[in-house]
Design a protein around this motif. Sequence first.
Motif, PDB file in Angstrom:
ATOM      1  N   MET A 245      39.224  26.573  23.996  1.00  0.00           N
ATOM      2  CA  MET A 245      40.165  27.622  24.279  1.00  0.00           C
ATOM      3  C   MET A 245      39.732  28.428  25.503  1.00  0.00           C
ATOM      4  O   MET A 245      40.476  28.620  26.419  1.00  0.00           O
ATOM      5  N   GLY A 246      38.504  28.922  25.521  1.00  0.00           N
ATOM      6  CA  GLY A 246      38.036  29.660  26.678  1.00  0.00           C
ATOM      7  C   GLY A 246      38.140  31.160  26.488  1.00  0.00           C
ATOM      8  O   GLY A 246      38.215  31.670  25.387  1.00  0.00           O
ATOM      9  N   ILE A 247      38.200  31.841  27.607  1.00  0.00           N
ATOM     10  CA  ILE A 247      38.198  33.302  27.634  1.00  0.00           C
ATOM     11  C   ILE A 247      39.621  33.812  27.779  1.00  0.00           C
ATOM     12  O   ILE A 247      40.440  33.203  28.456  1.00  0.00           O
ATOM     13  N   LEU A 248      39.902  34.957  27.174  1.00  0.00           N
ATOM     14  CA  LEU A 248      41.186  35.622  27.377  1.00  0.00           C
ATOM     15  C   LEU A 248      40.952  36.844  28.251  1.00  0.00           C
ATOM     16  O   LEU A 248      40.001  37.594  28.052  1.00  0.00           O
ATOM     17  N   TYR A 249      41.835  37.023  29.223  1.00  0.00           N
ATOM     18  CA  TYR A 249      41.711  38.133  30.162  1.00  0.00           C
ATOM     19  C   TYR A 249      42.878  39.094  30.015  1.00  0.00           C
ATOM     20  O   TYR A 249      44.000  38.684  29.712  1.00  0.00           O
ATOM     21  N   SER A 250      42.612  40.387  30.281  1.00  0.00           N
ATOM     22  CA  SER A 250      43.667  41.395  30.226  1.00  0.00           C
ATOM     23  C   SER A 250      44.518  41.370  31.495  1.00  0.00           C
ATOM     24  O   SER A 250      45.669  41.758  31.476  1.00  0.00           O
ATOM     25  N   GLU A 251      43.955  40.910  32.599  1.00  0.00           N
ATOM     26  CA  GLU A 251      44.686  40.834  33.866  1.00  0.00           C
ATOM     27  C   GLU A 251      45.292  39.439  34.025  1.00  0.00           C
ATOM     28  O   GLU A 251      44.564  38.448  34.017  1.00  0.00           O
ATOM     29  N   PRO A 252      46.616  39.358  34.175  1.00  0.00           N
ATOM     30  CA  PRO A 252      47.279  38.045  34.287  1.00  0.00           C
ATOM     31  C   PRO A 252      46.746  37.165  35.424  1.00  0.00           C
ATOM     32  O   PRO A 252      46.623  35.967  35.260  1.00  0.00           O
ATOM     33  N   ILE A 253      46.398  37.763  36.563  1.00  0.00           N
ATOM     34  CA  ILE A 253      45.887  36.952  37.675  1.00  0.00           C
ATOM     35  C   ILE A 253      44.527  36.346  37.313  1.00  0.00           C
ATOM     36  O   ILE A 253      44.217  35.221  37.695  1.00  0.00           O
ATOM     37  N   CYS A 254      43.725  37.074  36.546  1.00  0.00           N
ATOM     38  CA  CYS A 254      42.429  36.548  36.122  1.00  0.00           C
ATOM     39  C   CYS A 254      42.627  35.370  35.173  1.00  0.00           C
ATOM     40  O   CYS A 254      41.957  34.342  35.294  1.00  0.00           O
ATOM     41  N   GLN A 255      43.571  35.514  34.249  1.00  0.00           N
ATOM     42  CA  GLN A 255      43.867  34.429  33.307  1.00  0.00           C
ATOM     43  C   GLN A 255      44.364  33.202  34.068  1.00  0.00           C
ATOM     44  O   GLN A 255      43.949  32.078  33.794  1.00  0.00           O
ATOM     45  N   ALA A 256      45.236  33.419  35.046  1.00  0.00           N
ATOM     46  CA  ALA A 256      45.779  32.309  35.845  1.00  0.00           C
ATOM     47  C   ALA A 256      44.663  31.613  36.641  1.00  0.00           C
ATOM     48  O   ALA A 256      44.632  30.378  36.709  1.00  0.00           O
ATOM     49  N   ALA A 257      43.752  32.390  37.211  1.00  0.00           N
ATOM     50  CA  ALA A 257      42.641  31.799  37.980  1.00  0.00           C
ATOM     51  C   ALA A 257      41.742  30.986  37.057  1.00  0.00           C
ATOM     52  O   ALA A 257      41.288  29.902  37.421  1.00  0.00           O
ATOM     53  N   TYR A 258      41.488  31.489  35.866  1.00  0.00           N
ATOM     54  CA  TYR A 258      40.640  30.799  34.892  1.00  0.00           C
ATOM     55  C   TYR A 258      41.286  29.492  34.437  1.00  0.00           C
ATOM     56  O   TYR A 258      40.620  28.487  34.229  1.00  0.00           O
ATOM     57  N   GLN A 259      42.610  29.516  34.305  1.00  0.00           N
ATOM     58  CA  GLN A 259      43.342  28.332  33.821  1.00  0.00           C
ATOM     59  C   GLN A 259      43.781  27.396  34.934  1.00  0.00           C
ATOM     60  O   GLN A 259      44.506  26.438  34.686  1.00  0.00           O
ATOM     61  N   ASN A 260      43.369  27.674  36.161  1.00  0.00           N
ATOM     62  CA  ASN A 260      43.675  26.818  37.303  1.00  0.00           C
ATOM     63  C   ASN A 260      45.173  26.751  37.616  1.00  0.00           C
ATOM     64  O   ASN A 260      45.703  25.714  38.005  1.00  0.00           O
ATOM     65  N   ASP A 261      45.868  27.883  37.464  1.00  0.00           N
ATOM     66  CA  ASP A 261      47.302  27.962  37.733  1.00  0.00           C
ATOM     67  C   ASP A 261      47.514  28.622  39.098  1.00  0.00           C
ATOM     68  O   ASP A 261      47.738  29.828  39.194  1.00  0.00           O
ATOM     69  N   LEU A 262      47.432  27.809  40.148  1.00  0.00           N
ATOM     70  CA  LEU A 262      47.529  28.308  41.515  1.00  0.00           C
ATOM     71  C   LEU A 262      48.875  28.995  41.765  1.00  0.00           C
ATOM     72  O   LEU A 262      48.940  30.011  42.451  1.00  0.00           O
ATOM     73  N   GLY A 263      49.943  28.466  41.205  1.00  0.00           N
ATOM     74  CA  GLY A 263      51.272  29.062  41.372  1.00  0.00           C
ATOM     75  C   GLY A 263      51.302  30.503  40.888  1.00  0.00           C
ATOM     76  O   GLY A 263      51.837  31.389  41.569  1.00  0.00           O
ATOM     77  N   GLN A 264      50.720  30.742  39.719  1.00  0.00           N
ATOM     78  CA  GLN A 264      50.689  32.099  39.165  1.00  0.00           C
ATOM     79  C   GLN A 264      49.765  32.999  39.979  1.00  0.00           C
ATOM     80  O   GLN A 264      50.089  34.159  40.216  1.00  0.00           O
ATOM     81  N   VAL A 265      48.619  32.486  40.402  1.00  0.00           N
ATOM     82  CA  VAL A 265      47.698  33.279  41.226  1.00  0.00           C
ATOM     83  C   VAL A 265      48.411  33.700  42.507  1.00  0.00           C
ATOM     84  O   VAL A 265      48.374  34.869  42.898  1.00  0.00           O
TER      85      VAL A 265
END
Length: 191
Positions: free
Chosen positions: A1-21
């Motif tokens: 599962m990994g880490i959950l972040y409060s900041e959406p951009i941090c979550q997107a960077a962690y999940q490798n979602d370049l579009g969201q970043v």
Amino acid sequence: MGILYSEPICQAAYQNDLGQVWRWVREDNCNINIQDGFNGDTPLICACRRGHVKIVSFLLKRNANVNLKNQKERTCLHYAVKKRFTFFDYLLIVLLMPVLLIGYFLMVSKTKQNEALVRMLLNAGVQVDAKDCYGCTALHYACKMKNQTLIPLLLEAGANPMIKDKNGESSLDIAQRLKFSQIEFMLRKAL
């Protein structure tokens, strides 16, 4: 599962979602260096935790601050050096090893990817001797992990093998204690 972040951009960077970043940066450029409320990770640290080279490259091109530290006082370089193969990577390597050495090439590819990540951070001006809350530098972690590909890069960038952590141990001490003679030789040569 990994880490959950409060900041959406941090979550997107962690999940490798370049579009969201990209979307969060376009919306507000201040998001580039935003620090997560849970642990102080920046989007760059999040991407480095997982070895997401494209996201790191994207953030660096937009002048992400490579020297920001999280609550453990770690920079993105600490995480890039500490990056290990995931269980899934190991599984693929073991399963594919007998098949035309595909597993071996996958392992080499992952290692080269990590090396490229560290090079990017060093080229962006990350402080190579930054200490975390344990007094460890990236070189301490590279020595503990017996990472013979990253140690020369760190030394080339001016890493000091004599900096002591909070236990009074230097990178050279670690190499000696763990009997990593090749690494010990590299570190002595850098003095």
